[in-house]
Design a protein around this motif. Structure first.
Motif, PDB file in Angstrom:
ATOM      1  N   THR A  20       6.055  -8.082   0.284  1.00  0.00           N
ATOM      2  CA  THR A  20       5.409  -6.866   0.789  1.00  0.00           C
ATOM      3  C   THR A  20       6.194  -5.620   0.403  1.00  0.00           C
ATOM      4  O   THR A  20       5.623  -4.621  -0.063  1.00  0.00           O
ATOM      5  CB  THR A  20       5.258  -6.937   2.318  1.00  0.00           C
ATOM      6  N   GLN A  24       4.980  -2.457  -2.157  1.00  0.00           N
ATOM      7  CA  GLN A  24       4.996  -1.061  -1.724  1.00  0.00           C
ATOM      8  C   GLN A  24       5.902  -0.213  -2.608  1.00  0.00           C
ATOM      9  O   GLN A  24       5.530   0.890  -3.042  1.00  0.00           O
ATOM     10  CB  GLN A  24       5.446  -0.982  -0.262  1.00  0.00           C
ATOM     11  N   ARG A  27       4.448   0.255  -6.155  1.00  0.00           N
ATOM     12  CA  ARG A  27       3.342   1.212  -6.180  1.00  0.00           C
ATOM     13  C   ARG A  27       3.851   2.650  -6.117  1.00  0.00           C
ATOM     14  O   ARG A  27       3.407   3.524  -6.867  1.00  0.00           O
ATOM     15  CB  ARG A  27       2.385   0.933  -5.019  1.00  0.00           C
ATOM     16  N   GLN A  28       4.801   2.897  -5.230  1.00  0.00           N
ATOM     17  CA  GLN A  28       5.344   4.245  -5.090  1.00  0.00           C
ATOM     18  C   GLN A  28       6.049   4.707  -6.359  1.00  0.00           C
ATOM     19  O   GLN A  28       5.862   5.837  -6.816  1.00  0.00           O
ATOM     20  CB  GLN A  28       6.299   4.304  -3.899  1.00  0.00           C
TER      21      GLN A  28
END
Length: 211
Positions: A20, A24, A27-28
């Motif tokens: 997870t 995240q 993506r950032q």
């Protein structure tokens, strides 16, 4: 065979991320890249991808449904291509292939050919090209984002995603980007490879519930 050797990766020099947290963070960091490029090396011949209806259809042995579901995402691919062009972003992939193709790789090459139709930069290299770097085991799955971050993507033995290790040492990132670029330079465009080696193949046969 590519003469350039892949750099070593020491897990102690990176930060271990859960699946997870990796998604995240990836993506950032990718969203922050503009007027730049990223490079991905895909080495494993089997993955148990999650969250893909087409991949699920392959797992069930429903080849026609797997391909139909791939075709259904063309609007999404077109929108992604438009956004990448707007921000000057290019994502490159190098897919290492062994012969004969595994059912997973046969399916993935259908997916990647479609991606290439929408401008994604994907090339294929035979496993022989990386043999010099695999004396002690297969190359890792690696993504270099924007020349600043390297992710070693981790998988279980069965091929299930298991997080990643993040590296930010500039020298290490640059050396891995150089290595993947060298593979890309000797690779074949996925569309021509697919049309010659994959398009004529019969649907893959799954045995004993596995690919």
């Amino acid at each position: 065979m590519l003469d350039l050797l892949a750099p070593d990766l020491d897990p102690e020099q990176g930060d271990r991320l859960t699946r997870t947290a990796y998604k995240q963070d990836f993506r950032q960091r990718e969203d922050a890249v503009s007027d730049g490029s990223s490079w991905k090396l895909e080495r494993r011949q089997h993955f148990e991808e999650q969250g893909s209806p087409s991949r699920d259809a392959l797992r069930r042995g429903d080849w026609e449904e797997a391909l139909r579901l791939l075709a259904d995402r063309r609007d999404t691919l077109a929108a992604t291509a438009e956004e990448d062009e707007r921000r000057g972003y290019a994502f490159h992939r190098v897919r290492v292939v062994e012969s004969p193709l595994t059912p997973y790789v046969q399916w993935e090459l259908h997916s990647q050919r479609q991606r290439a139709e929408y401008g994604q930069r994907i090339r294929v290299v035979p496993a022989e090209q990386v043999a010099a770097s695999e004396d002690t085991g297969l190359l890792p799955e690696v993504v270099v984002l924007g020349g600043r971050t390297l992710f070693q993507v981790l998988y279980t033995e069965a091929g299930v995603a298991n997080g990643a290790i993040r590296y930010t040492d500039r020298d290490l990132v640059e050396r891995w980007e150089k290595y993947i670029k060298a593979l890309y330079a000797v690779g074949e465009e996925v569309i021509s490879y697919f049309d010659r080696e994959v398009a004529h193949l019969d649907p893959p046969t799954l045995s004993a519930g596995r690919e």
